[in-house]
Design a protein around this motif. Structure first.
Motif, PDB file in Angstrom:
ATOM      1  N   GLU A   1       0.805  -1.221   0.000  1.00 30.97           N
ATOM      2  CA  GLU A   1       0.000   0.000   0.000  1.00 30.97           C
ATOM      3  C   GLU A   1       0.837   1.271   0.000  1.00 30.97           C
ATOM      4  OE1 GLU A   1       0.888  -0.725   4.317  1.00 30.97           O
ATOM      5  OE2 GLU A   1       0.467  -1.954   2.543  1.00 30.97           O
ATOM      6  N   THR A   2       2.163   1.143   0.238  1.00 25.53           N
ATOM      7  CA  THR A   2       3.008   2.334   0.359  1.00 25.53           C
ATOM      8  C   THR A   2       3.820   2.637  -0.888  1.00 25.53           C
ATOM      9  OG1 THR A   2       4.821   1.048   1.317  1.00 25.53           O
ATOM     10  CG2 THR A   2       3.211   1.990   2.850  1.00 25.53           C
ATOM     11  N   GLY A   3       3.786   1.746  -1.886  1.00 26.15           N
ATOM     12  CA  GLY A   3       4.557   2.029  -3.100  1.00 26.15           C
ATOM     13  C   GLY A   3       5.496   0.895  -3.461  1.00 26.15           C
ATOM     14  N   GLN A   4       6.458   1.203  -4.328  1.00 25.90           N
ATOM     15  CA  GLN A   4       7.310   0.175  -4.907  1.00 25.90           C
ATOM     16  C   GLN A   4       8.161  -0.549  -3.867  1.00 25.90           C
ATOM     17  OE1 GLN A   4       7.052  -0.930  -7.948  1.00 25.90           O
ATOM     18  NE2 GLN A   4       8.620  -2.485  -7.563  1.00 25.90           N
ATOM     19  N   SER A   5       8.769   0.189  -2.936  1.00 28.02           N
ATOM     20  CA  SER A   5       9.623  -0.470  -1.930  1.00 28.02           C
ATOM     21  C   SER A   5       8.780  -1.379  -1.043  1.00 28.02           C
ATOM     22  CB  SER A   5      10.356   0.575  -1.084  1.00 28.02           C
ATOM     23  OG  SER A   5       9.428   1.407  -0.397  1.00 28.02           O
ATOM     24  N   GLY A   6       7.590  -0.916  -0.674  1.00 23.45           N
ATOM     25  CA  GLY A   6       6.692  -1.746   0.115  1.00 23.45           C
ATOM     26  C   GLY A   6       6.226  -2.970  -0.650  1.00 23.45           C
ATOM     27  N   ARG A   7       6.002  -2.812  -1.954  1.00 22.05           N
ATOM     28  CA  ARG A   7       5.595  -3.943  -2.789  1.00 22.05           C
ATOM     29  C   ARG A   7       6.687  -5.027  -2.787  1.00 22.05           C
ATOM     30  NH1 ARG A   7       1.963  -4.335  -7.092  1.00 22.05           N
ATOM     31  NH2 ARG A   7       1.571  -2.102  -6.866  1.00 22.05           N
ATOM     32  N   LYS A   8       7.939  -4.607  -2.914  1.00 23.40           N
ATOM     33  CA  LYS A   8       9.044  -5.567  -2.907  1.00 23.40           C
ATOM     34  C   LYS A   8       9.124  -6.300  -1.568  1.00 23.40           C
ATOM     35  CE  LYS A   8      12.009  -3.309  -6.342  1.00 23.40           C
ATOM     36  NZ  LYS A   8      13.317  -2.649  -6.593  1.00 23.40           N
ATOM     37  N   LEU A   9       8.909  -5.549  -0.475  1.00 21.57           N
ATOM     38  CA  LEU A   9       8.942  -6.173   0.846  1.00 21.57           C
ATOM     39  C   LEU A   9       7.824  -7.195   0.987  1.00 21.57           C
ATOM     40  CD1 LEU A   9      10.300  -6.244   3.617  1.00 21.57           C
ATOM     41  CD2 LEU A   9       8.762  -4.380   4.332  1.00 21.57           C
ATOM     42  N   GLU A  10       6.651  -6.861   0.451  1.00 19.64           N
ATOM     43  CA  GLU A  10       5.531  -7.801   0.510  1.00 19.64           C
ATOM     44  C   GLU A  10       5.819  -9.052  -0.319  1.00 19.64           C
ATOM     45  OE1 GLU A  10       0.876  -7.681  -0.794  1.00 19.64           O
ATOM     46  OE2 GLU A  10       1.586  -6.128   0.605  1.00 19.64           O
ATOM     47  N   GLU A  11       6.400  -8.874  -1.488  1.00 20.55           N
ATOM     48  CA  GLU A  11       6.768 -10.029  -2.314  1.00 20.55           C
ATOM     49  C   GLU A  11       7.777 -10.907  -1.587  1.00 20.55           C
ATOM     50  OE1 GLU A  11       8.157  -8.159  -5.851  1.00 20.55           O
ATOM     51  OE2 GLU A  11       6.126  -7.790  -6.654  1.00 20.55           O
TER      52      GLU A  11
ATOM     53  N   SER B   1      -8.228   6.591  -2.426  1.00 25.14           N
ATOM     54  CA  SER B   1      -8.101   6.304  -1.008  1.00 25.14           C
ATOM     55  C   SER B   1      -7.964   4.820  -0.769  1.00 25.14           C
ATOM     56  CB  SER B   1      -9.326   6.846  -0.254  1.00 25.14           C
ATOM     57  OG  SER B   1      -9.284   6.459   1.102  1.00 25.14           O
ATOM     58  N   ALA B   2      -8.783   4.026  -1.458  1.00 27.72           N
ATOM     59  CA  ALA B   2      -8.724   2.579  -1.286  1.00 27.72           C
ATOM     60  C   ALA B   2      -7.373   2.035  -1.711  1.00 27.72           C
ATOM     61  CB  ALA B   2      -9.836   1.909  -2.099  1.00 27.72           C
ATOM     62  N   GLY B   3      -6.836   2.558  -2.800  1.00 25.05           N
ATOM     63  CA  GLY B   3      -5.549   2.073  -3.284  1.00 25.05           C
ATOM     64  C   GLY B   3      -4.437   2.348  -2.294  1.00 25.05           C
ATOM     65  N   SER B   4      -4.459   3.533  -1.684  1.00 23.36           N
ATOM     66  CA  SER B   4      -3.400   3.874  -0.754  1.00 23.36           C
ATOM     67  C   SER B   4      -3.552   3.137   0.565  1.00 23.36           C
ATOM     68  CB  SER B   4      -3.401   5.384  -0.477  1.00 23.36           C
ATOM     69  OG  SER B   4      -4.619   5.776   0.124  1.00 23.36           O
ATOM     70  N   HIS B   5      -4.781   2.716   0.871  1.00 26.18           N
ATOM     71  CA  HIS B   5      -5.028   2.102   2.173  1.00 26.18           C
ATOM     72  C   HIS B   5      -4.757   0.603   2.148  1.00 26.18           C
ATOM     73  CE1 HIS B   5      -6.584   1.527   6.132  1.00 26.18           C
ATOM     74  NE2 HIS B   5      -7.620   0.825   5.731  1.00 26.18           N
ATOM     75  N   THR B   6      -5.112  -0.074   1.101  1.00 29.52           N
ATOM     76  CA  THR B   6      -5.018  -1.534   1.098  1.00 29.52           C
ATOM     77  C   THR B   6      -4.056  -2.083   0.067  1.00 29.52           C
ATOM     78  OG1 THR B   6      -6.770  -1.863  -0.526  1.00 29.52           O
ATOM     79  CG2 THR B   6      -7.442  -1.672   1.764  1.00 29.52           C
ATOM     80  N   GLY B   7      -3.593  -1.255  -0.851  1.00 32.04           N
ATOM     81  CA  GLY B   7      -2.730  -1.766  -1.895  1.00 32.04           C
ATOM     82  C   GLY B   7      -3.481  -2.566  -2.928  1.00 32.04           C
ATOM     83  N   ALA B   8      -4.835  -2.513  -2.903  1.00 32.37           N
ATOM     84  CA  ALA B   8      -5.651  -3.235  -3.882  1.00 32.37           C
ATOM     85  C   ALA B   8      -6.359  -2.233  -4.764  1.00 32.37           C
ATOM     86  CB  ALA B   8      -6.673  -4.114  -3.165  1.00 32.37           C
ATOM     87  N   LEU B   9      -6.510  -2.550  -6.031  1.00 26.50           N
ATOM     88  CA  LEU B   9      -7.117  -1.626  -6.976  1.00 26.50           C
ATOM     89  C   LEU B   9      -8.627  -1.798  -6.989  1.00 26.50           C
ATOM     90  CD1 LEU B   9      -4.595  -2.059  -9.903  1.00 26.50           C
ATOM     91  CD2 LEU B   9      -4.829  -0.089  -8.406  1.00 26.50           C
ATOM     92  N   ALA B  10      -9.353  -0.701  -6.880  1.00 25.16           N
ATOM     93  CA  ALA B  10     -10.809  -0.753  -6.948  1.00 25.16           C
ATOM     94  C   ALA B  10     -11.232  -0.761  -8.402  1.00 25.16           C
ATOM     95  CB  ALA B  10     -11.408   0.464  -6.221  1.00 25.16           C
ATOM     96  N   GLY B  11     -12.057  -1.711  -8.781  1.00 26.37           N
ATOM     97  CA  GLY B  11     -12.514  -1.819 -10.164  1.00 26.37           C
ATOM     98  C   GLY B  11     -13.705  -0.931 -10.428  1.00 26.37           C
ATOM     99  N   MET B  12     -14.193  -0.941 -11.665  1.00 27.90           N
ATOM    100  CA  MET B  12     -15.345  -0.132 -12.025  1.00 27.90           C
ATOM    101  C   MET B  12     -16.542  -0.553 -11.185  1.00 27.90           C
ATOM    102  SD  MET B  12     -15.185   0.083 -16.163  1.00 27.90           S
ATOM    103  CE  MET B  12     -15.325  -1.681 -16.351  1.00 27.90           C
ATOM    104  N   SER B  13     -17.209   0.412 -10.585  1.00 23.62           N
ATOM    105  CA  SER B  13     -18.333   0.075  -9.721  1.00 23.62           C
ATOM    106  C   SER B  13     -19.448  -0.588 -10.508  1.00 23.62           C
ATOM    107  CB  SER B  13     -18.852   1.331  -9.014  1.00 23.62           C
ATOM    108  OG  SER B  13     -19.300   2.298  -9.953  1.00 23.62           O
ATOM    109  N   GLU B  14     -19.613  -0.198 -11.786  1.00 24.34           N
ATOM    110  CA  GLU B  14     -20.664  -0.810 -12.597  1.00 24.34           C
ATOM    111  C   GLU B  14     -20.401  -2.295 -12.772  1.00 24.34           C
ATOM    112  OE1 GLU B  14     -18.675   1.618 -13.561  1.00 24.34           O
ATOM    113  OE2 GLU B  14     -19.779   3.344 -14.326  1.00 24.34           O
ATOM    114  N   VAL B  15     -19.152  -2.649 -12.974  1.00 24.44           N
ATOM    115  CA  VAL B  15     -18.794  -4.055 -13.141  1.00 24.44           C
ATOM    116  C   VAL B  15     -18.944  -4.797 -11.822  1.00 24.44           C
ATOM    117  CG1 VAL B  15     -16.926  -5.642 -13.708  1.00 24.44           C
ATOM    118  CG2 VAL B  15     -17.228  -3.556 -15.035  1.00 24.44           C
ATOM    119  N   ALA B  16     -18.385  -4.217 -10.759  1.00 22.24           N
ATOM    120  CA  ALA B  16     -18.352  -4.906  -9.469  1.00 22.24           C
ATOM    121  C   ALA B  16     -19.754  -5.172  -8.938  1.00 22.24           C
ATOM    122  CB  ALA B  16     -17.554  -4.078  -8.462  1.00 22.24           C
TER     123      ALA B  16
END
Length: 716
Positions: free
Chosen positions: A103-113, A249-264
Motif C-alpha cells: 500500500e506504500t509504493g514500490q519499496s513496500g511492494r518488494k517487501l511484501e513479495e 483512497s482505497a488504493g493507498s489504504h489496502t494496496g488493492a485496486l478498486a474496479g469499475m463500480s458498474e462491473v463490481a
C-alpha cells in the motif's frame, strides 16, 4: 494449504509482546487470557521475563512446544526474518499487523513479495499484512485485542479496522446477534477473499458472511466461490471506492485496486451477494439474513397502526422492486371480523386504533396475513413495543404475548416478519422477545424496509441461481481453426491488433451478420471489388497503425461509379499518410454500404483489473460518448443475463418500438451478445473487442465496424 491451522490454532506465539497497555503485543495477550483461550500462549520479547504472568521467550525457535500461529506485532522491516524463524519452527500461519507493504509504493511492494516468498517456501499461510488482526469467537481466540465482542453466527471480513469496530459496536449496543469470526483481510498478500468464503461455507458456526471490501486481488476466483457459497449462506457486502477519490483512497489504504463500480456491483449480485450502498444498513441486513427465512415470491404485506408509516413503507418497498400483493378475499374477511369498521384490510393493512386496547391483536392479524398464499413476508410498522410505554403499563404484557405468538408463527410458516418500532431505542421487553425469536427490529423505517427487501432479493436468487453463470471459462473450447489462424498470423507479424477485415471474419466464423467485403491493394482492385457489390459501397483504410480510421480521414461512404471509387481511394491514402507518414498501409477495405435504417448499438469487451473479461452493451455511434447508457457484466454470460443487460438500459424502450414503429430484432441482439461471450472464451489472447456500431434492424442486424486488440507478450 487449507486455513484450519491459521483460523483455529491450538497455540499462538505473540511476537513483539509488550507490557505497555497501549500496544497490541499486550492487548492481544490480555484478551486471550480474559477470553479463556484454551491453547498455548507464548509471548516473544527478548527484554522481558514475564508478561501478564506468562513466561517470555527470546525467539520463536526457543519455544519447546509446537506453534500453530504467530501474531507478528513488530515493524514491517522485521517481518521477513521473523517468518524465516517461523518456517524453521514449522509454524503454520502468521497474522501480520504492520503496514508499510504494497500500500506504500514500490519499496513496500518488494517487501511484501519477499514475505510471500518466505511464507510459500515454508508453507505458512498469511493473514494481512496491514491488518487489524483476527478473531475466532468459537474458540475464544482474540488476536485483535478488542474486549467484549458479542459472539454469534456472522463471519466478518473487512479491509478496515475502523469499519469492523463500528460493526462490532453496533452489534453490541443494538442487537442480540454477534460474530463467529472476524478477519482483517488487509492486503491479501497470501490468503485471498475467496479462500475465506470457502472456509466459512463449510463452517457450522457461521450462518452469514458480512464483508467490507475496498479492492480485491483475485476478483474472478471470488465470484466463482461466492456463486457456490451464496447458495448455502447469504453474503452481504459493502464495497467502497466507487468515486474517483474513493478509489485513490482505497488504493493507498489496502494496496488493492478498486474496479469499475458498474462491473463490481453487477458481478456481485449475479453471484448471489447482497450488495449494500449505505453503511448504516450493513449490519442490520446481515442480522436479518442470518436469522430470518428468505421470501420466495417477492411479495410483502404491510401491517400498521397508522396510515403515514404504512404509505411511506409502501413507497420504499415499491422502490426496492417489492410487490405489495392483493390479499385474498378470505384474508380480508377474517381481518374485518377482528378489526374495527374504520380499519383498512387491503395491503397495507391499517388497524385504525384496533390495537389501542389490546396490542396482542397484532399477532392475530399477522397470523391471518401470513396464511395468505399471496404473501411471502410481513412488515410490521408503527408503535408495536411502545403500547406499554405510550398508553398503559398493563399493555406491555399483551405486547409480550404477541411477540411470543409472532415468533412461533415465523418458525411454523417459514415466512419472515420484520418490525419497525418507534420505541425500539427504549428496549422494551416485548421487542427483546422479538429478537429472541429472530424477528429483526429497527427504529428506522428505511432500514426495516431494506431488510425485508433483501429477504426477497435473496429468495429470488435462490430460485433462479441455476440460470446464473458460475463465472468459469472453458478456455479455447469454442475456437474455430480458421479463427486461431487469424490470431496466429497477427501475432507472427508482431501486431497487437487484428485488421478490420480479419476481425470481421472472426466474427463471421462465429455467426455474426457480416456482409462480405474485399481488401483492395490498388485503385484497380478497389474498382473491381465495387463492381462485384450490388449497390453503393463504403471504403476504409486498413492499417495496423491506424485503429481509429475516421480520425485519420480514412473512411468514405456511399460511393458508386468508377470515378468516385478512384477518387476515394486516392483521398483515403493521402489522408492516411498525412495522419501517420510511417503507417503500415495494407490497402483499402471495400464493403457494401448498409442502407437499411436501424439503431446503432455498441458491444465491447475489456479485461477488468479485478474480475477479468467483462462485456459492455449500449447505444452505439457517438451516442455512447454522450449518453453513456451502457450495461456491464462479467463474462461469460447466459441468455438470461444478455436479456437483462438490454432491459436495464434507459434506451430499452426504443428497441421495443415507439409511436407505432415496429420493434427491433432483440433476439438477434441477444445472440450477438452471446456470440461475443463465446469469442472471448474461445480465444484467450484477446484483450479488447469493440463492435461499434452494430446496426440493429427491425429484422436482423448489420455489423458495420469492428476492432480486436490482442494481449501483449505471452498473456493469455
Amino acid at each position: 494449504m487449507g486455513l484450519e491451522k491459521v483460523m483455529r490454532p491450538g497455540s499462538v506465539a505473540v511476537v513483539g509482546a509488550s507490557k505497555s497497555e497501549t500496544k497490541r503485543g499486550y492487548q492481544s495477550i490480555r484478551t486471550l487470557l480474559e477470553g479463556k483461550y484454551e491453547g498455548w500462549i507464548f509471548p516473544i520479547n527478548p527484554k522481558e521475563d514475564y508478561i501478564l504472568g506468562l513466561r517470555c521467550h527470546k525467539s520463536i525457535s526457543e519455544i519447546e512446544q509446537p506453534v500453530d500461529v504467530a501474531l507478528i506485532c513488530t515493524p514491517a522491516a522485521t517481518v521477513p526474518k521473523i517468518l524465516e524463524e517461523c518456517g524453521q519452527k514449522g509454524v503454520g500461519g502468521a497474522v501480520i499487523l504492520a503496514g508499510g507493504f504494497r500500500e506504500t509504493g514500490q519499496s513496500g511492494r518488494k517487501l511484501e513479495e519477499e514475505i510471500v516468498e518466505v511464507a510459500r517456501r515454508h508453507n505458512i499461510r498469511l493473514i494481512g499484512p496491514n491488518t487489524s488482526g483476527m478473531l475466532n469467537l468459537v474458540d475464544s481466540l482474540n488476536l485483535v485485542g478488542l474486549r467484549d465482542v458479542p459472539k454469534g453466527e456472522i463471519a466478518l471480513l473487512s479491509q478496515s479496522g475502523n469499519m469492523a469496530l463500528s460493526l462490532i459496536t453496533e452489534a453490541k449496543l443494538k442487537s442480540r446477534k454477534g460474530f463467529s469470526y472476524y478477519v482483517g483481510v488487509g492486503n491479501e498478500a497470501d490468503i485471498r477473499f475467496h479462500e475465506y468464503l470457502e472456509y466459512f461455507r463449510s463452517d457450522p458456526s457461521t450462518r452469514a458472511i458480512l464483508m467490507y471490501v475496498e479492492g480485491m486481488r483475485d476478483g474472478r476466483s471470488f465470484l466463482q466461490q461466492a456463486y457456490l457459497t451464496s447458495q448455502e449462506k447469504p453474503i452481504i457486502l459493502l464495497k467502497s471506492g466507487r468515486s474517483t477519490t474513493g478509489k485513490k483512497s482505497a488504493g493507498s489504504h489496502t494496496g488493492a485496486l478498486a474496479g469499475m463500480s458498474e462491473v463490481a456491483k453487477g458481478a456481485f449480485e449475479r453471484a448471489g451477494i447482497t450488495v449494500i450502498d449505505n453503511s448504516d444498513e450493513l449490519f442490520p441486513v446481515a442480522e436479518t439474513l442470518s436469522s430470518a427465512p428468505p421470501i420466495r415470491n417477492n411479495q410483502v404485506a404491510i401491517l400498521a397502526d397508522g396510515g403515514g408509516h404504512a404509505t411511506i413503507a409502501a413507497d420504499i418497498l415499491t422502490d426496492h422492486g417489492i410487490k405489495l400483493p392483493e390479499l385474498e378475499e378470505k384474508t380480508k374477511e377474517r381481518l374485518r371480523q377482528i378489526l374495527p369498521a374504520a380499519a383498512s384490510v387491503v395491503n397495507p393493512v391499517d388497524v385504525a386504533g384496533g390495537t389501542d386496547a389490546d396490542p396482542s391483536l397484532f399477532a392475530d392479524c399477522a397470523k391471518i396475513i401470513l396464511q395468505d398464499a399471496n404473501v411471502g413476508g410481513l412488515l410490521l410498522v408503527g408503535l408495536f413495543g411502545g403500547y406499554g410505554i405510550r398508553f398503559a403499563e398493563s399493555l406491555a404484557l399483551k405486547e409480550e404475548d404477541a411477540a411470543h405468538q409472532m415468533g412461533k408463527m415465523v418458525t411454523k410458516r417459514h415466512k419472515p416478519i420484520v418490525i419497525h418500532s418507534l420505541y425500539n431505542s427504549e428496549r422494551p421487553h416485548s421487542l427483546e422477545l422479538c429478537r429472541y425469536y429472530n424477528l429483526p427490529v429497527y427504529d428506522s423505517l428505511d432500514v426495516a424496509c431494506k431488510c425485508i427487501a433483501v429477504l426477497a432479493e435473496y429468495g429470488n436468487y435462490l430460485k433462479s441461481y441455476h440460470a446464473k453463470t458460475n463465472f468459469v471459462f472453458n478456455w479455447g473450447a469454442k475456437a474455430k481453426p480458421e479463427g486461431r489462424a487469424i490470431l496466429a498470423k497477427a501475432q507472427a507479424e508482431g501486431r497487437n491488433s487484428l485488421l478490420e477485415h480479419e476481425a470481421k471474419r472472426l466474427f463471421q466464423l462465429h455467426g455474426a451478420p457480416v456482409k462480405p467485403g474485399r481488401l483492395a491493394a490498388s485503385e484497380d482492385e478497389a474498382v473491381q471489388a465495387a463492381r462485384e457489390i450490388d449497390g453503393p459501397v463504403v471504403m476504409k483504410i486498413v492499417s495496423p497503425d491506424i485503429l481509429h480510421k475516421s480520425d485519420a480521414g480514412g473512411v468514405k461512404l456511399s460511393l458508386a461509379g468508377e470515378t468516385d471509387i478512384r477518387n476515394a481511394h486516392a483521398q483515403i491514402l493521402q489522408n492516411a499518410k498525412a495522419f501517420n507518414s510511417d503507417a503500415d498501409i495494407r490497402g483499402v477495405l471495400v464493403e457494401p454500404m448498409i442502407q437499411e435504417e436501424g439503431v446503432e448499438i455498441i458491444i465491447g469487451t475489456k479485461i477488468d483489473e479485478q474480475f477479468g473479461p467483462v462485456i459492455m452493451y449500449g447505444l452505439g455511434g457517438i451516442m455512447v460518448e454522450i449518453l453513456k447508457d451502457v450495461a456491464f457484466r462479467v463474462l461469460p454470460i447466459s441468455r438470461l443475463t444478455a436479456r437483462t443487460m438490454i432491459e436495464e438500459t434507459l434506451s430499452a424502450p426504443i428497441l421495443k418500438g415507439v409511436r407505432g414503429t415496429p420493434p427491433y430484432d432483440i433476439k438477434v441482439l441477444v445472440n450477438l451478445l452471446l456470440m461475443v461471450s463465446d469469442i472471448v472464451e474461445a480465444y484467450p489472447d484477446i484483450e479488447e473487442m469493440d463492435i461499434n456500431p452494430v446496426i440493429l434492424h427491425h429484422k436482423g442486424a448489420s455489423l458495420a465496424d469492428a476492432r480486436i486488440i490482442l494481449k501483449s507478450g505471452d498473456a493469455g
